[in-house]
Scaffold this active site. Structure first.
Site, mmCIF file in Angstrom:
data_model
loop_
_atom_site.group_PDB
_atom_site.id
_atom_site.type_symbol
_atom_site.label_atom_id
_atom_site.label_comp_id
_atom_site.label_asym_id
_atom_site.label_seq_id
_atom_site.Cartn_x
_atom_site.Cartn_y
_atom_site.Cartn_z
ATOM 1 C CD GLU A 164 -1.137 5.340 -8.328
ATOM 2 O OE1 GLU A 164 -1.557 5.378 -9.544
ATOM 3 O OE2 GLU A 164 -0.966 4.177 -7.984
ATOM 4 C CG HIS A 198 2.797 1.131 -10.497
ATOM 5 N ND1 HIS A 198 2.903 2.452 -10.603
ATOM 6 C CD2 HIS A 198 1.192 1.072 -10.377
ATOM 7 C CE1 HIS A 198 1.528 3.056 -10.613
ATOM 8 N NE2 HIS A 198 0.862 2.256 -10.517
#
Length: 311
Positions: A164, A198
């Site tokens: 990420e 997400h």
């Protein structure tokens, strides 16, 4: 490949960042949807598939970003420096941001201290406490081995933070800065894209964990709000320090600590510690992230290094 004096268009930078964010999520479904592989037989196999997909997405994003940015050299150290992967000022890039981040968790740390003291009292203190401490340290090797084989540990503390931060900080921020976006815009645009990665959690909550639509929406909404706030902070650290280590270790620490503890029943000191920590965080946010603490020079930087504009 562009030259060092060139820039990239805003539309290209935004389109690339959006594509990388979507790719980061969609590639997770490639094994079953596109490759038609059978469903994973275990949670471990399921997570390993996701690790491989995340790694492929990360490498592809790094390579694609290198060809878009106005990079003048293909030397390994130069390319790695573009992504904030540096060995100079490394301890500063790890220690100071961690200390700053820990201030937000002052309440959590005080609560853990209370828990440790209560455990010490339950063991009678004195010699019993030393036996307890010795027993604790004796269990560390076994705990390390257990954690090393736990895919959830790998996901939370290795794979997710590394991939990420590489995609949403190392790749996206240089693109946005070289496109001419203001630093504040880059700081708050990346977290919005970061939150897109997400959104797949809603599907997991709703289908796999059998949550109601409302409950899944509330849980994911809270997660998205938290990821936007953390993403802005991580972007701030990356730009101010020029070090990937700064947001990476802060990310790992936050994953370990979870949400900050605001209060605890019968323990007013926890709330006081939290408030004091937040005040300390605000006061030290800029002093502990001065670019000159992490870099030898803040003059004549390439377009992807934002700290020269924010010294």
């Amino acid at each position: 490949m562009a030259t060092d004096g060139e820039s990239i268009s805003m539309s290209l930078a935004v389109a690339t960042c959006v594509a990388m964010a979507l790719f980061y999520v969609l590639i997770l479904y490639v094994p079953t949807v596109i490759l038609r592989l059978p469903s994973a037989s275990s949670y471990t196999e399921f997570m390993i598939r996701r690790f491989i997909c995340a790694a492929i997405c990360t490498v592809a994003s790094l390579v694609f970003t290198a060809f878009i940015l106005p990079i003048k050299s293909w030397e390994a150290s130069y390319i790695l420096g573009v992504y904030g992967i540096r060995k100079d000022h490394l301890w500063q890039g790890v220690v100071y941001p961690l200390l700053l981040t820990s201030l937000v968790y002052a309440g959590s740390l005080v609560l853990k201290l209370f828990t440790l003291l209560e455990s010490w009292k339950e063991n009678g203190g004195g010699c019993s406490s030393f036996n307890y401490i010795r027993s604790f340290f004796q269990t560390i090797p076994a705990s390390v081995l257990t954690s090393a084989s736990n895919v959830s540990v790998w996901r939370n503390f290795i794979v997710a933070p590394v991939t990420e931060e590489l995609v949403f900080r190392s790749c996206m921020i240089p693109l946005l800065l070289c496109a001419g976006f203001r630093i504040n815009t880059a700081i708050f645009l990346c977290p919005v894209l970061f939150s897109l990665a997400h959104l797949n959690h809603f599907r997991e909550m709703y289908i796999r964990h059998n949550r109601s639509y409302l409950r899944a929406s509330l849980i994911v909404g809270l997660q998205l709000g938290y990821t936007v706030i953390f993403g802005a902070y991580a972007s701030f650290l990356f730009i101010r320090t020029g070090h990937l280590a700064a947001p990476l270790f802060a990310h790992i620490f936050c994953n370990y600590m979870g949400l900050p503890v605001l209060y605890a029943n019968g323990k007013g000191l926890v709330s006081a510690a939290f408030l004091g920590g937040v005040v300390g965080f605000v006061l030290l946010l800029f002093p502990l992230t001065k670019p000159l603490m992490y870099n030898d020079s803040t003059n004549d930087c390439p377009c992807w290094l934002g700290y020269c504009l924010w010294n």
